[in-house]
Scaffold this active site. Structure first.
Site, PDB file in Angstrom:
ATOM      1  N   ARG A 104     -22.821 -47.783  51.476  1.00 46.72           N
ATOM      2  CA  ARG A 104     -23.774 -49.297  50.988  1.00 46.72           C
ATOM      3  C   ARG A 104     -23.413 -50.438  52.035  1.00 46.72           C
ATOM      4  O   ARG A 104     -22.418 -51.010  51.972  1.00 46.72           O
ATOM      5  CB  ARG A 104     -23.573 -49.459  49.487  1.00 46.72           C
ATOM      6  CG  ARG A 104     -24.806 -50.620  49.281  1.00 46.72           C
ATOM      7  CD  ARG A 104     -24.722 -50.506  47.926  1.00 46.72           C
ATOM      8  NE  ARG A 104     -25.672 -51.940  47.776  1.00 46.72           N
ATOM      9  CZ  ARG A 104     -25.069 -53.241  46.840  1.00 46.72           C
ATOM     10  NH1 ARG A 104     -23.358 -53.717  47.340  1.00 46.72           N
ATOM     11  NH2 ARG A 104     -25.864 -53.759  47.210  1.00 46.72           N
ATOM     12  N   HIS A 147     -29.166 -58.525  52.707  1.00 40.43           N
ATOM     13  CA  HIS A 147     -27.722 -59.560  51.211  1.00 40.43           C
ATOM     14  C   HIS A 147     -27.883 -60.379  51.825  1.00 40.43           C
ATOM     15  O   HIS A 147     -27.378 -60.656  53.082  1.00 40.43           O
ATOM     16  CB  HIS A 147     -27.030 -58.162  51.933  1.00 40.43           C
ATOM     17  CG  HIS A 147     -25.893 -58.421  50.815  1.00 40.43           C
ATOM     18  ND1 HIS A 147     -25.073 -57.742  50.694  1.00 40.43           N
ATOM     19  CD2 HIS A 147     -24.735 -59.386  50.376  1.00 40.43           C
ATOM     20  CE1 HIS A 147     -24.151 -57.571  49.801  1.00 40.43           C
ATOM     21  NE2 HIS A 147     -24.235 -59.117  50.167  1.00 40.43           N
ATOM     22  N   GLU A 192     -28.273 -58.982  44.911  1.00 35.30           N
ATOM     23  CA  GLU A 192     -28.486 -59.880  43.968  1.00 35.30           C
ATOM     24  C   GLU A 192     -28.818 -61.107  44.510  1.00 35.30           C
ATOM     25  O   GLU A 192     -28.827 -62.227  44.625  1.00 35.30           O
ATOM     26  CB  GLU A 192     -26.699 -60.776  44.277  1.00 35.30           C
ATOM     27  CG  GLU A 192     -25.877 -59.439  44.201  1.00 35.30           C
ATOM     28  CD  GLU A 192     -24.027 -60.173  44.156  1.00 35.30           C
ATOM     29  OE1 GLU A 192     -23.339 -59.485  43.229  1.00 35.30           O
ATOM     30  OE2 GLU A 192     -24.259 -60.921  44.902  1.00 35.30           O
ATOM     31  N   ASN A 325     -24.048 -54.816  40.090  1.00 37.80           N
ATOM     32  CA  ASN A 325     -22.985 -55.684  41.047  1.00 37.80           C
ATOM     33  C   ASN A 325     -22.283 -56.686  39.191  1.00 37.80           C
ATOM     34  O   ASN A 325     -23.346 -57.744  38.520  1.00 37.80           O
ATOM     35  CB  ASN A 325     -23.379 -56.986  41.669  1.00 37.80           C
ATOM     36  CG  ASN A 325     -23.740 -55.906  42.927  1.00 37.80           C
ATOM     37  OD1 ASN A 325     -23.812 -54.845  43.267  1.00 37.80           O
ATOM     38  ND2 ASN A 325     -24.075 -56.487  44.187  1.00 37.80           N
ATOM     39  N   TYR A 327     -17.954 -58.739  38.040  1.00 34.92           N
ATOM     40  CA  TYR A 327     -17.117 -58.875  38.415  1.00 34.92           C
ATOM     41  C   TYR A 327     -16.263 -59.644  37.292  1.00 34.92           C
ATOM     42  O   TYR A 327     -14.915 -59.418  37.196  1.00 34.92           O
ATOM     43  CB  TYR A 327     -17.242 -59.725  39.647  1.00 34.92           C
ATOM     44  CG  TYR A 327     -17.216 -59.717  40.830  1.00 34.92           C
ATOM     45  CD1 TYR A 327     -16.615 -58.655  41.776  1.00 34.92           C
ATOM     46  CD2 TYR A 327     -18.831 -59.512  41.382  1.00 34.92           C
ATOM     47  CE1 TYR A 327     -16.781 -57.707  43.167  1.00 34.92           C
ATOM     48  CE2 TYR A 327     -19.196 -58.982  42.764  1.00 34.92           C
ATOM     49  CZ  TYR A 327     -18.282 -58.142  43.361  1.00 34.92           C
ATOM     50  OH  TYR A 327     -18.670 -58.250  44.536  1.00 34.92           O
ATOM     51  N   GLU A 405     -21.797 -53.026  43.355  1.00 33.66           N
ATOM     52  CA  GLU A 405     -19.847 -54.018  43.882  1.00 33.66           C
ATOM     53  C   GLU A 405     -19.929 -53.652  42.405  1.00 33.66           C
ATOM     54  O   GLU A 405     -19.731 -54.241  41.140  1.00 33.66           O
ATOM     55  CB  GLU A 405     -20.705 -54.619  43.975  1.00 33.66           C
ATOM     56  CG  GLU A 405     -21.300 -55.059  45.363  1.00 33.66           C
ATOM     57  CD  GLU A 405     -21.603 -55.974  46.277  1.00 33.66           C
ATOM     58  OE1 GLU A 405     -20.984 -57.340  45.533  1.00 33.66           O
ATOM     59  OE2 GLU A 405     -22.645 -56.836  46.526  1.00 33.66           O
TER      60      GLU A 405
END
Length: 517
Positions: A104, A147, A192, A325, A327, A405
């Site tokens: 990606r 991005h 995002e 994504n 985290y 991600e």
């Protein structure tokens, strides 16, 4: 004006802040992922390409932002980065050696259409050569069109606060598809948008560095409008293409689930981080409670000013894939915590809260390990998040989920022989893969995982001070070294099997945040 459609979709959570580190699948169990599960790694153009002013590329907002004193740690910029622009063939060979099934990457708007103008043949040719190289190595190209690297020339005309930028984005998307669509079948419009709107136009922590609640809301809407316009345009060009968007999503828990104010804090963050994008894109409406929150702080007219009739129908153009994504999550309250989590880059330039209507809401540390960025390690949150998104949004629409991600920054130690034994990062990825397996076992349609990141790279406002890669990059020599986590990931990707995680690897994660000074 036509009344805006709204959704009533409150956050429901019975979680307590002291969440377990491990997922339901024990760390010492062997886990087999489903057949066909896609294994990949992800990068972004400005973070790795370098060649920032080569072959016709002009400034993006990140080139300009990096020159602002105090905006980026050590004043770092992406002028050279990982020099991927010149080393892409070797990097693709490296991916093949890691057994990746997909890669990606993002195309740079400033390289393809410098200054937002006509197509730059040399710029688009780079991506054409990259796609060919990937296909020659039997690696699926997964293209992200945006991005965060808006041409600076467009920012000078308002950037994402200017409605015209959404239409410019659709034109750019069509140009990239015209060049690559014969070989690329998977397209992500935006990466995002929360970061490229609220973190960038409200908090001022990312480029272009504005600090305005109104600007963040306007940018968020126009980003989603650009997504919808681009999706419709690509669908016309390629009816069978796999089209989608990637959202960074979080899990918000009240510090005290029995406290009404804490529950309100969690609801506000959920609305202003997750549902502000999920609901317009997948339900065609803004959340009613979000609009109420905005009205409380005098921002009730912002949405009415930027949302035109027909916008939400465009924004909710059907997609095939939702990238998630993840985290970490957070425990929130209106109470002041005993200690803060310092998860933002330590820059001298002033920044603000990214939330337009969550004044007083504060994040509380929990008894969890933290990464080198003071981000909590919360794998079970990923399982909860995937189950929620599947049940409330994607299942009924037949939309597949991919974790596009997931990764962590740690302070890697380079041994005398040049190796990097990053057991902390290895354990982080292992635990999150187990969480994905838990979600799949619960019936969630998760079809792949992308490690963030393939390479150590330019980590936005953190500059080069934090490393996420499963491959180390020596920024002085550009030498690549596969870390222990990368070798482990290659074995997992090859066999689709996650072996037992040794106790020593689990112990390598940093100690719980509440024990740190």
């Amino acid at each position: 004006m036509t009344p805006r459609p709204t959704t009533t979709h409150p956050l429901t959570s019975s979680a307590v802040p002291g969440v377990p580190l491990t997922a339901a699948t024990p760390h010492d169990a062997t886990v087999r992922m489903p057949d066909g599960f896609l294994w990949g790694a992800a990068t972004a153009a400005y973070q790795i390409e370098g060649a920032a002013h080569v072959d016709g590329r002009t400034d993006s907002i990140w080139d300009a932002f990096a020159r602002v004193p105090g905006a980026v740690v050590d004043g770092d910029d992406g002028e050279v980065a990982c020099d991927h622009y010149h080393r892409y063939a070797d990097d693709v060979a490296l991916m093949a050696g890691l057994g990746l099934g997909t890669y990606r990457f993002s195309t740079s708007w400033s390289r393809v259409r410098p200054d937002g103008g006509p197509v730059n043949p040399k710029g688009i040719d780079f991506y054409s050569r990259l796609v060919d190289e990937l296909l020659d190595h039997e690696i699926l190209p997964w293209v992200t069109l945006y991005h965060w690297d808006l041409p600076q020339a467009l920012e000078e005309h308002g950037g994402w606060t200017n409605r015209d930028t959404a239409y410019r984005f659709a034109e750019y998307a069509a140009d990239v598809h015209d060049a690559l669509g014969d070989r690329v079948g998977v397209w992500t419009t935006l990466n995002e948008p929360w970061c490229s709107s609220f973190l960038s136009y409200t908090a001022g922590a990312h480029a272009p560095g504005r600090r305005s609640r109104e600007a963040g809301l306007s940018a968020a809407h126009h980003l989603m409008l650009g997504h919808g316009l681009a999706t419709a345009e690509l669908r016309r060009r390629a009816p069978s293409a796999n089209l989608g968007i990637t959202l960074n999503l979080t899990v918000t828990d009240p510090v005290d689930p029995a406290d009404e104010r804490d529950r309100d804090a969690a609801r506000r963050i959920d609305a202003q981080f997750n549902r502000v994008f999920l609901d317009p894109i997948l339900r065609g409406a803004y959340p009613a409670d979000l609009l109420t929150d905005l009205a409380e702080v005098g921002l009730d007219g912002v949405i009415d000013d930027v949302v035109h009739d027909g916008d939400l129908a465009v924004i909710s153009t059907p997609i095939d894939t939702l990238g998630v994504n993840y985290y970490h999550g957070e425990a929130v309250s209106y109470q002041t915590p005993d200690r803060e989590l310092h998860g933002s880059a330590p820059v001298s330039r002033p920044t603000s809260s990214p939330y337009p209507a969550a004044d007083g809401v504060q994040v509380h540390p929990r008894p969890l390990p933290v990464t080198a960025q003071d981000w909590e390690v919360q794998p079970e949150g990923l399982a909860r998040l995937l189950v929620r998104v599947h049940e409330e949004y994607t299942a009924e629409r037949g939309i597949a989920l991919y974790v596009t991600e997931n990764g962590a920054a740690y302070d890697d130690v380079v041994a005398e022989d040049g190796s990097v034994d990053d057991q902390d990062r290895l354990a982080f990825v292992d635990l999150h893969l187990r969480a994905i397996h838990d979600a799949i076992t619960a019936g969630v349609d998760v079809r792949g995982y992308f490690a963030w990141s393939l390479l150590d790279n330019y980590e936005w406002a953190w500059g080069y001070s934090k490393r996420f890669g499963v491959v180390r990059v020596d920024y002085e020599t550009q030498e690549r070294t596969v870390k222990a986590s990368g070798k482990w990931y290659a074995d997992v990707a090859r066999d689709g099997v996650i072996p037992p995680l040794p106790d020593a690897s689990l112990a390598a994660l940093n100690p719980p945040s509440d024990t740190q000074e």
